[in-house]
Design an enzyme around this catalytic site. Sequence first.
Site: not given
Lengths: 282, 476
Positions: B182, B256, B290, B387
Site C-alpha cells: 500500500k 522503519e 526519517c 520529529e
Amino acid sequence: MSRLAVRKTYKLYIGGAFPRSESGRSYAVTSPKGDFLANASRASRKDVRDAVVAARKAFPGWSGATAYNRGQILYRIAEMLEGRRAQFAEELGGGKKAALEAVDATVDRLVWYAGWSDKIASVHGTANPVAGPYFNLSSPEPTGVVGVVAPEDPLVGLISVIAPAIVTGNTCVVIASERTPLPSITLAEVLATSDLPGGVVNVLTGHQQELAPWLAAHMDVNGLDLTGVSDADLALTCEQAAAENLKRVLRPSPDEDWRAAPALTRMTRFLETKTVWHPMGV
Amino acid sequence: MASFAYAPAPESRDIVDLKPSYGLFINGEFADGSGSPFKTINPATEEKLAEVATASADDVDRAVQAARKAFGVWSAMPGAERAKYLFRIARIIQERARELAVLESLDNGKPIRESRDVDLPLVAAHFFYYAGWADKLEYAGFGADPRPLGVAGQVIPWNFPLLMLAWKIAPALACGNTVVLKPAETTPLTALLFAEICQQADLPPGVVNIVTGAGETGAAVVAHPDVNKVAFTGSTEVGRIIARTVAGTGKKLTLELGGKAANIVFDDAALDQAVEGVVNGIFFNQGHVCCAGSRLLVQESIQDELLTGLKRRLGTLRLGDPLDKNTDIGAINSAEQLAKIRSLSDLGEQEGAERWSPACDLPDKGFWFPPTVFTGVAQSHRIAREEVFGPVLSVLTFRTPAEAVEKANNTPYGLSAGIWTEKGSRILWMADKLRAGVVWANTFNRFDPAAPFGGYKESGYGREGGLLGLEAYLDV
C-alpha cells in the site's frame, strides 16, 4: 543423631547483591511429589523496576568490555558451574544420571556461547561494497536491557536464554521458572563469583503472571524474550505492552528442545546493526 | 554577496502520460476499488493529478488471495529465474527513469534534481542488488536452504514513494515472497506506474499487488490473517499501533520509523564541507527524511563561524517549482504536513528558541515552507525532541565529545547520526558510542542497496539493504 542441616535462604539477585523481595513476600517451592523444598522470594513490580535500574547501570560497562573479555567471563561461569556439578544435580532432583546430564549440558551450552563473543560480529556484520568512494561497515551491537521470561526447564533452559542475551553485551532481567526457581538462585551464586559485573544478570523469582507484564511494559527495557510464557493471553498482553517503546520481542516457545543445537536467533534478536560511512579521499 | 539570476529550466512533464483515474493492481490486472476514490494532487500547485481507487477490506482480501495463490509458483521457482525477473524490472526502471522521476516530482513535490539523481538511480540499483541475491540465498548465512515467509503486507510513506517501494518489494521478491503493497495516500502514482512495469516484465500475476487508499486500507493489509510478514516505514506513532496489531499473530514484523538525528560538528572539522553536510542533512527532500540531521550539535567555540557559513549558504538555496532543474527546495508534500511543520515551528518560538529563515519568496499556490533554523534550542524543547519532518533545523551546542554523545543519544529515537571532525580516532570513538543504526562521518544522507539501513530504539527494528536486509523476508 545426625546433624541438623543449615538451610539456604533463597533470595533475589539484583545488581550483584542478594536482597529479599522488597515486598517481604515468599512462596513455597515443592518437589514434583509435593514435598516442601524451600521458600523462594516472591518478587514484586518494584523489584522488577530495581532490577531494570541495575541492568541499565551495568550496560555501558558490559557492552563496552572487549568481546574477548566477555567470552572469558562466560567461560569462567562454565568453570564455576562445573565445580558445583553435584550441588546442581542434587537441586535439580529426579534421577541422578539425568540430573548430571542436565548440568553437563548446561556447562557445554555456556562454553558454546562463550566462544561466540568474538565471532558473532564476523558472521553477522558485513563490509558493504557501496557504489561510491566510501568506507562502509556494518557491525552488530547489543540492544540494551533485555527482559527474559525463562522457560520451565530450570537449568539448561535457563542458561540457554541468559547466555545468548549477555554474550553480545546486553544486560538482562530474568524472571525464573515459577515452579522450579531454586536452580536460578544457585546459578546466581555462580554468576556472582565468576567476575561477571553486578547487574549484568538480575534474577527474580515469583509469579510469572504478576511480573512479566511489568517487565514487558517497562520503558527502559529494549528487548523482551517471552520464551517461557505458555499462557497465550499473557503472551499477548506482554507483546502488546512491548509495542509501546518498540521492544525487540522473541516470541514464546515453551516447548523448545533445550538439548538441540541452538540457532543464532537468540543472539541476533537482541542485536542492532550499526552501519558506519566515511568518504575516501586524500 | 553576488546573487545569480537563473532563467527557468523546467523539465518537461510531457513525458508523463497521466490518466484521469487509476485502479488497484490485483493479480496482474488493474481493477476498480470498492471504496470511494480519492484525488491525488500536485503539492506545488494544488492541481488535481488524478483520481485513485480506494481499496476496501474486501479488495485487500482479494489482493492477499492473489498473492497467496502466486506464492506457490513464485517460491517454487528456481532462484535464478526469480533473479531474472528482478533484473528485468531493474532494467525497465532504468529505461523509464525520466518518466518515473517526473511523475515522482509531480506527485510528491520533491525537486526533479533529487528524484532524477537520487531516488531513481537508487530504485534501479536496489532491484539490481537484490536480483543477484535470489539464487544465492544459501550463502547468506541463514542456513542451507532458507525459506520465504509467504505473503508480505507492506505499507510505505510518501517521502520517497518509489524508493521505499523498491526497499520493500525487491528483497521480498528475491527471497521468494509475494507482496501486497500500500503506497501512501498522497503519493500513489509511481507505485501504480511500477505495476505497469511489472506487466511489461511479464511478472507472474499476483506476485506484486498494489492497493491504494488511506490509513484504513493500510490497517486492513496489516491485520489480514493470511499475511505472514508485515513491513512498515512511517511514523513511530503508527509503528506502535502496528506492533500492537501484529502482537500474538506470529507475523514477522520489521519497522522503519522516525528519527531525530544529531549532526555533530567539532571545532576541527572542515567547515565548508560541514556546512554542506548540515544543509544536505536537513534540507534534502524538504527535510521529509526519517534520518534527517534535524539537530545540529556544534562545538561551542565554532558556533558563530558555523552559523554564519550556514546562513550564507541557506541564502543561496532556490525554493520553487520542483520540476525546475535548478530547484533545491521543493514543495511540502501535503497541507496536513505543512500544518504540522508550522505548528511545531511556532511552538519552537513560543518555547524561547530564536527563529531564522533566509529571505525567500514562497509561491502563491501549493504548500511551501522556507528553510528554517532555530538557535538557542534546549534539549527539552519540543523542536529538539519531536520529529518535525520538514526543513527545520534545531541548533544546540556542546563542549566535549562526551557531552556531544550524551546529547546526541538523549532521544527515544536512534536512526542516524552525523560526525564532522578531521580526527580519525575521534570519529571511531564517537561512532562506537552513538546509539544509531546509521552513522555518517564527514558525510550525510548517503544510501546504497548494499548498506543496511534501520534504527535503534523507537526508530524501529530490522534492516533494509545489504545481506542483513534478507533476514526480514526469510523464515529465520
